[in-house]
Design a protein around this motif. Structure first.
Motif, mmCIF file in Angstrom:
data_model
loop_
_atom_site.group_PDB
_atom_site.id
_atom_site.type_symbol
_atom_site.label_atom_id
_atom_site.label_comp_id
_atom_site.label_asym_id
_atom_site.label_seq_id
_atom_site.Cartn_x
_atom_site.Cartn_y
_atom_site.Cartn_z
ATOM 1 N N GLY A 178 5.698 -23.127 -27.245
ATOM 2 C CA GLY A 178 4.443 -23.855 -27.449
ATOM 3 C C GLY A 178 4.583 -24.992 -28.441
ATOM 4 N N ILE A 179 5.324 -24.764 -29.514
ATOM 5 C CA ILE A 179 5.552 -25.816 -30.512
ATOM 6 C C ILE A 179 6.345 -26.959 -29.894
ATOM 7 N N LEU A 180 7.385 -26.628 -29.137
ATOM 8 C CA LEU A 180 8.199 -27.672 -28.504
ATOM 9 C C LEU A 180 7.393 -28.483 -27.492
ATOM 10 N N VAL A 181 6.581 -27.800 -26.685
ATOM 11 C CA VAL A 181 5.748 -28.518 -25.722
ATOM 12 C C VAL A 181 4.747 -29.406 -26.454
ATOM 13 N N GLY A 182 4.150 -28.886 -27.529
ATOM 14 C CA GLY A 182 3.189 -29.663 -28.306
ATOM 15 C C GLY A 182 3.798 -30.888 -28.961
ATOM 16 N N MET A 183 5.054 -30.786 -29.350
ATOM 17 C CA MET A 183 5.714 -31.926 -29.995
ATOM 18 C C MET A 183 5.983 -33.059 -29.015
ATOM 19 N N PHE A 184 6.268 -32.713 -27.770
ATOM 20 C CA PHE A 184 6.649 -33.733 -26.801
ATOM 21 C C PHE A 184 5.524 -34.127 -25.843
ATOM 22 N N LEU A 185 4.390 -33.472 -25.940
ATOM 23 C CA LEU A 185 3.254 -33.808 -25.098
ATOM 24 C C LEU A 185 2.503 -34.993 -25.710
ATOM 25 N N PRO A 186 2.359 -36.083 -24.969
ATOM 26 C CA PRO A 186 1.733 -37.282 -25.546
ATOM 27 C C PRO A 186 0.211 -37.183 -25.566
ATOM 28 N N TYR A 187 -0.328 -36.302 -26.395
ATOM 29 C CA TYR A 187 -1.764 -36.099 -26.461
ATOM 30 C C TYR A 187 -2.155 -35.971 -27.925
ATOM 31 N N SER A 188 -3.212 -36.630 -28.311
ATOM 32 C CA SER A 188 -3.665 -36.521 -29.698
ATOM 33 C C SER A 188 -5.135 -36.135 -29.712
ATOM 34 N N LEU A 189 -5.520 -35.443 -30.742
ATOM 35 C CA LEU A 189 -6.892 -34.996 -30.918
ATOM 36 C C LEU A 189 -7.551 -35.791 -32.037
ATOM 37 N N PRO A 190 -8.860 -35.898 -32.012
ATOM 38 C CA PRO A 190 -9.556 -36.606 -33.094
ATOM 39 C C PRO A 190 -9.318 -35.942 -34.447
ATOM 40 N N VAL A 191 -9.310 -36.736 -35.486
ATOM 41 C CA VAL A 191 -9.035 -36.240 -36.840
ATOM 42 C C VAL A 191 -10.089 -35.225 -37.285
ATOM 43 N N GLY A 192 -11.284 -35.342 -36.786
ATOM 44 C CA GLY A 192 -12.352 -34.420 -37.167
ATOM 45 C C GLY A 192 -12.086 -32.978 -36.784
ATOM 46 N N TYR A 193 -11.199 -32.770 -35.829
ATOM 47 C CA TYR A 193 -10.867 -31.411 -35.393
ATOM 48 C C TYR A 193 -9.660 -30.830 -36.130
ATOM 49 N N SER A 194 -9.089 -31.544 -37.049
ATOM 50 C CA SER A 194 -7.842 -31.098 -37.685
ATOM 51 C C SER A 194 -7.994 -29.772 -38.416
ATOM 52 N N ILE A 195 -9.114 -29.568 -39.084
ATOM 53 C CA ILE A 195 -9.314 -28.300 -39.800
ATOM 54 C C ILE A 195 -9.399 -27.147 -38.802
ATOM 55 N N TYR A 196 -10.123 -27.365 -37.702
ATOM 56 C CA TYR A 196 -10.262 -26.329 -36.688
ATOM 57 C C TYR A 196 -8.908 -25.990 -36.055
ATOM 58 N N ILE A 197 -8.118 -27.002 -35.802
ATOM 59 C CA ILE A 197 -6.800 -26.778 -35.202
ATOM 60 C C ILE A 197 -5.890 -26.022 -36.174
ATOM 61 N N ALA A 198 -5.927 -26.404 -37.443
ATOM 62 C CA ALA A 198 -5.095 -25.726 -38.439
ATOM 63 C C ALA A 198 -5.471 -24.253 -38.563
ATOM 64 N N VAL A 199 -6.766 -23.965 -38.606
ATOM 65 C CA VAL A 199 -7.216 -22.575 -38.706
ATOM 66 C C VAL A 199 -6.837 -21.806 -37.439
ATOM 67 N N SER A 200 -6.946 -22.448 -36.286
ATOM 68 C CA SER A 200 -6.579 -21.793 -35.021
ATOM 69 C C SER A 200 -5.090 -21.472 -34.972
ATOM 70 N N ILE A 201 -4.264 -22.415 -35.408
ATOM 71 C CA ILE A 201 -2.818 -22.183 -35.410
ATOM 72 C C ILE A 201 -2.455 -21.046 -36.370
ATOM 73 N N LEU A 202 -3.079 -21.037 -37.529
ATOM 74 C CA LEU A 202 -2.818 -19.973 -38.501
ATOM 75 C C LEU A 202 -3.230 -18.618 -37.935
#
Length: 120
Positions: free
Chosen positions: A10-34
């Motif tokens: 999943g990390i490797l796919v995420g690194m090479f997938l050309p997709y970005s999310l809005p900065v406002g979701y960064s906290i939500y993404i960090a908590v989800s990954i944790l």
């Protein structure tokens, strides 16, 4: 070990997938990954101990994720960093699960090497 392999893929796919999310979701993404990492390490420890239960794994993941995201959302609405609670809890559990996983793997491979040494 399959869950850890899934995280690595999943990390490797995420690194090479050309997709970005809005900065406002960064906290939500960090908590989800944790939360996901905590669940994967907890499931790996349970699997090595022989007590893994898929229903507990899935319900624990989604339950923890919902609580963490709800804390993050409510905190943003109130202007308080409530997501720190989720980061603290899941972060400390992540390190505890990693330590338990490390001990179990060391014990498992130490026992194997002792049995092969005695046979030779």
């Amino acid at each position: 070990m399959l869950p850890i392999l899934g995280v690595i893929i999943g990390i490797l796919v995420g690194m090479f997938l050309p997709y970005s999310l809005p900065v406002g979701y960064s906290i939500y993404i960090a908590v989800s990954i944790l939360t996901a990492l905590d669940t994967v390490f907890g499931g790996s420890v349970a699997s090595l101990r022989g007590v893994f239960n898929f229903k507990l794994f899935i319900t624990g993941f989604f339950g923890n994720l919902l609580i963490a995201l709800a804390l993050t959302f409510i905190g943003e609405q109130l202007g308080l960093p409530l997501y720190y609670a989720a980061i603290f809890v899941f972060g400390s559990r992540l390190f505890s699960n990693f330590a338990a996983l490390r001990r179990l793997l060391i014990d498992k491979y130490s026992a194997k090497s002792q049995t092969t040494t005695k046979i030779n």
